[in-house]
Design a protein around this motif. Structure first.
Motif, PDB file in Angstrom:
ATOM      1  N   SER A  56      40.323 -37.023  73.500  1.00 40.46           N
ATOM      2  CA  SER A  56      40.002 -38.368  73.530  1.00 40.46           C
ATOM      3  C   SER A  56      39.179 -38.865  74.771  1.00 40.46           C
ATOM      4  CB  SER A  56      41.088 -39.301  73.091  1.00 40.46           C
ATOM      5  OG  SER A  56      42.055 -39.187  74.141  1.00 40.46           O
ATOM      6  N   PRO A  57      38.251 -39.751  74.319  1.00 41.07           N
ATOM      7  CA  PRO A  57      37.447 -40.202  75.966  1.00 41.07           C
ATOM      8  C   PRO A  57      38.539 -41.435  76.286  1.00 41.07           C
ATOM      9  CG  PRO A  57      36.769 -41.267  73.804  1.00 41.07           C
ATOM     10  CD  PRO A  57      37.524 -39.991  73.540  1.00 41.07           C
ATOM     11  N   PRO A  58      38.278 -41.764  77.859  1.00 40.55           N
ATOM     12  CA  PRO A  58      37.194 -41.177  78.672  1.00 40.55           C
ATOM     13  C   PRO A  58      37.577 -39.997  79.127  1.00 40.55           C
ATOM     14  CG  PRO A  58      38.397 -42.703  79.568  1.00 40.55           C
ATOM     15  CD  PRO A  58      39.169 -42.905  78.136  1.00 40.55           C
ATOM     16  N   TYR A  59      36.553 -39.076  78.806  1.00 44.87           N
ATOM     17  CA  TYR A  59      36.678 -37.676  79.556  1.00 44.87           C
ATOM     18  C   TYR A  59      36.768 -37.583  80.972  1.00 44.87           C
ATOM     19  CZ  TYR A  59      34.807 -37.164  74.561  1.00 44.87           C
ATOM     20  OH  TYR A  59      34.368 -37.149  73.500  1.00 44.87           O
ATOM     21  N   ASN A  60      37.680 -36.567  81.346  1.00 48.99           N
ATOM     22  CA  ASN A  60      37.824 -36.351  82.887  1.00 48.99           C
ATOM     23  C   ASN A  60      37.348 -34.996  83.070  1.00 48.99           C
ATOM     24  OD1 ASN A  60      39.953 -35.074  82.132  1.00 48.99           O
ATOM     25  ND2 ASN A  60      41.458 -36.326  83.163  1.00 48.99           N
ATOM     26  N   ALA A  61      36.680 -34.308  81.952  1.00 46.62           N
ATOM     27  CA  ALA A  61      36.406 -33.071  82.332  1.00 46.62           C
ATOM     28  C   ALA A  61      35.246 -32.403  81.188  1.00 46.62           C
ATOM     29  CB  ALA A  61      37.428 -31.737  82.335  1.00 46.62           C
ATOM     30  N   VAL A  62      34.199 -31.706  81.758  1.00 46.11           N
ATOM     31  CA  VAL A  62      33.415 -31.196  80.568  1.00 46.11           C
ATOM     32  C   VAL A  62      33.248 -29.774  80.546  1.00 46.11           C
ATOM     33  CG1 VAL A  62      30.840 -30.860  80.096  1.00 46.11           C
ATOM     34  CG2 VAL A  62      31.753 -33.097  80.869  1.00 46.11           C
ATOM     35  N   VAL A  63      33.758 -28.984  79.700  1.00 53.17           N
ATOM     36  CA  VAL A  63      34.022 -27.468  79.586  1.00 53.17           C
ATOM     37  C   VAL A  63      32.947 -26.831  78.812  1.00 53.17           C
ATOM     38  CG1 VAL A  63      35.436 -25.570  78.825  1.00 53.17           C
ATOM     39  CG2 VAL A  63      36.560 -27.788  79.612  1.00 53.17           C
ATOM     40  N   VAL A  64      32.075 -26.188  79.268  1.00 55.02           N
ATOM     41  CA  VAL A  64      30.835 -25.410  78.790  1.00 55.02           C
ATOM     42  C   VAL A  64      31.308 -23.921  78.365  1.00 55.02           C
ATOM     43  CG1 VAL A  64      28.251 -25.152  78.977  1.00 55.02           C
ATOM     44  CG2 VAL A  64      29.624 -27.175  80.021  1.00 55.02           C
ATOM     45  N   GLY A  65      30.790 -23.756  77.432  1.00 54.52           N
ATOM     46  CA  GLY A  65      30.957 -22.074  76.918  1.00 54.52           C
ATOM     47  C   GLY A  65      29.777 -21.862  76.233  1.00 54.52           C
ATOM     48  N   LEU A  66      29.675 -20.579  75.487  1.00 56.24           N
ATOM     49  CA  LEU A  66      28.703 -20.340  74.652  1.00 56.24           C
ATOM     50  C   LEU A  66      28.858 -21.012  73.242  1.00 56.24           C
ATOM     51  CD1 LEU A  66      25.865 -18.685  74.551  1.00 56.24           C
ATOM     52  CD2 LEU A  66      27.483 -16.873  73.611  1.00 56.24           C
ATOM     53  N   ALA A  67      27.872 -22.081  73.329  1.00 57.59           N
ATOM     54  CA  ALA A  67      28.045 -22.919  72.269  1.00 57.59           C
ATOM     55  C   ALA A  67      26.460 -23.232  71.355  1.00 57.59           C
ATOM     56  CB  ALA A  67      28.583 -24.189  72.393  1.00 57.59           C
ATOM     57  N   PRO A  68      25.628 -22.342  70.903  1.00 59.74           N
ATOM     58  CA  PRO A  68      24.538 -22.686  70.650  1.00 59.74           C
ATOM     59  C   PRO A  68      24.332 -23.818  69.684  1.00 59.74           C
ATOM     60  CG  PRO A  68      24.966 -20.177  70.336  1.00 59.74           C
ATOM     61  CD  PRO A  68      26.159 -21.033  70.689  1.00 59.74           C
ATOM     62  N   SER A  69      25.315 -24.341  68.993  1.00 59.72           N
ATOM     63  CA  SER A  69      25.100 -25.525  68.179  1.00 59.72           C
ATOM     64  C   SER A  69      25.307 -26.673  68.785  1.00 59.72           C
ATOM     65  CB  SER A  69      25.969 -25.287  66.820  1.00 59.72           C
ATOM     66  OG  SER A  69      27.503 -25.488  67.212  1.00 59.72           O
ATOM     67  N   ARG A  70      25.743 -26.543  70.130  1.00 58.79           N
ATOM     68  CA  ARG A  70      26.081 -27.954  70.688  1.00 58.79           C
ATOM     69  C   ARG A  70      25.038 -28.036  71.919  1.00 58.79           C
ATOM     70  NH1 ARG A  70      30.207 -26.855  67.098  1.00 58.79           N
ATOM     71  NH2 ARG A  70      31.621 -28.420  67.141  1.00 58.79           N
ATOM     72  N   PHE A  71      24.279 -27.062  72.025  1.00 55.01           N
ATOM     73  CA  PHE A  71      23.125 -27.228  73.388  1.00 55.01           C
ATOM     74  C   PHE A  71      22.005 -27.780  72.648  1.00 55.01           C
ATOM     75  CE2 PHE A  71      24.949 -22.993  75.137  1.00 55.01           C
ATOM     76  CZ  PHE A  71      26.048 -23.804  75.832  1.00 55.01           C
ATOM     77  N   ASP A  72      22.051 -29.192  72.320  1.00 55.15           N
ATOM     78  CA  ASP A  72      20.821 -30.142  71.877  1.00 55.15           C
ATOM     79  C   ASP A  72      20.909 -31.120  72.931  1.00 55.15           C
ATOM     80  OD1 ASP A  72      22.886 -32.000  70.872  1.00 55.15           O
ATOM     81  OD2 ASP A  72      23.101 -30.766  68.980  1.00 55.15           O
ATOM     82  N   TYR A  73      20.061 -32.168  72.714  1.00 54.89           N
ATOM     83  CA  TYR A  73      19.966 -33.207  73.896  1.00 54.89           C
ATOM     84  C   TYR A  73      21.131 -34.208  73.492  1.00 54.89           C
ATOM     85  CZ  TYR A  73      17.900 -37.000  76.531  1.00 54.89           C
ATOM     86  OH  TYR A  73      17.729 -37.885  77.367  1.00 54.89           O
ATOM     87  N   GLU A  74      21.563 -34.470  72.466  1.00 52.34           N
ATOM     88  CA  GLU A  74      22.525 -35.406  71.928  1.00 52.34           C
ATOM     89  C   GLU A  74      23.817 -34.907  72.845  1.00 52.34           C
ATOM     90  OE1 GLU A  74      24.966 -37.702  68.336  1.00 52.34           O
ATOM     91  OE2 GLU A  74      23.463 -36.244  67.939  1.00 52.34           O
ATOM     92  N   HIS A  75      24.332 -33.688  72.615  1.00 50.95           N
ATOM     93  CA  HIS A  75      25.783 -33.164  73.100  1.00 50.95           C
ATOM     94  C   HIS A  75      25.384 -32.830  74.691  1.00 50.95           C
ATOM     95  CE1 HIS A  75      26.649 -31.860  69.078  1.00 50.95           C
ATOM     96  NE2 HIS A  75      27.456 -32.087  69.427  1.00 50.95           N
TER      97      HIS A  75
END
Length: 263
Positions: free
Chosen positions: A109-128
């Motif tokens: 739940s926000p507020p987030y204190n970390a951003v975790v990035v893996g291989l996520a083709p469906s999330r690699f858009d401008y909004e995300h």
């Protein structure tokens, strides 16, 4: 290529591109893994695969015909979750749904204190990506599960890895990512400890198709034996990119095992 034999007690083995490419097994890989085990060599699987949960990955490997135990698989996804738990993060997870299964017990739940990035083709858009960018501006830490430039999605077909997206967030938010998967030294050390070979890393070989992500960084610093295979993401003369010369380059995992284990 160096073929001088060194004492070999353990093998750290990459999965995608080395043992299989999507649902296709590399030549004679199942039989080669069996031969490696019959040679009395301890095996652990170390992978940066982040598109699915560890459990789904394990079931896929079993379905492809490989013989392995669930606790032999060390994934960067598990390393990322361990970091999230230890630091009590409430993360924004840029992961595919099949990988998010591994984080259902984590407060997201926000507020987030970390951003975790893996291989996520469906999330690699401008909004995300913009949501991640704003969380970083608000003080969240950036966690890159790994930063591979590309991966072998199919035979002779490469696709972008998460590295470029991690780099974009680093640049936009002026923040350096913490990396948890290969080639981080700590990631290899987890597998070495599990094999009981922490004090003898030079007797352990790392085998993979990526000269930098598999065989650079921690694998080099720990002085593991380092073998490159010409399958998966391998491209002509990749071995020349190694900062320290490799112990060998082979056409396939099976060809290498035939050298490592005679008979």
């Amino acid at each position: 290529m160096s073929t001088a034999r060194k004492a070999l007690n353990g093998v750290l083995l990459d999965l995608s591109g080395t043992l299989h490419i999507d649902n296709k097994i590399t030549p004679n890989a199942v039989e080669a893994l069996q031969k490696l085990r019959t040679g009395g060599i301890s095996v652990r699987f170390v992978t940066n695969s982040t598109k699915t949960s560890d459990e789904r990955l394990y079931r896929k490997l079993i379905g492809l015909g490989f013989e392995l135990e669930r606790n032999e698989v060390f994934t960067s996804l598990s390393a990322a979750k361990r970091l999230v738990v230890n630091r009590r993060y409430r993360p924004l997870l840029l992961l595919e749904d099949a990988a998010l299964e591994q984080f259902t017990d984590i407060d997201q739940s926000p507020p987030y204190n970390a951003v975790v990035v893996g291989l996520a083709p469906s999330r690699f858009d401008y909004e995300h990506m913009n949501c991640a960018f704003r969380a970083l501006l608000d003080g969240a830490d950036l966690i890159g599960i790994h930063r591979a430039k590309y991966y072998a999605q199919a035979e002779n077909q490469l696709s972008m890895g998460p590295g470029g997206f991690v780099a974009a967030l680093e640049y936009a938010a002026d923040k350096k990512a913490v990396l948890v998967g290969k080639p981080a030294k700590e990631f290899y050390q987890l597998a070495l400890a599990d094999m009981g070979l922490s004090d003898a890393p030079e007797s352990v070989a790392m085998i993979g198709d990526d000269v930098l992500a598999d065989l650079g960084g921690g694998a080099q610093d720990l002085r593991l034996q380092r073998y490159l295979v010409r399958t998966g993401k391998y491209r002509t003369n990749d071995e020349a990119k190694a900062q320290v010369p490799l112990d060998g380059t082979f056409d396939t995992f099976s060809d290498l095992v035939n050298v490592l284990v005679k008979g």
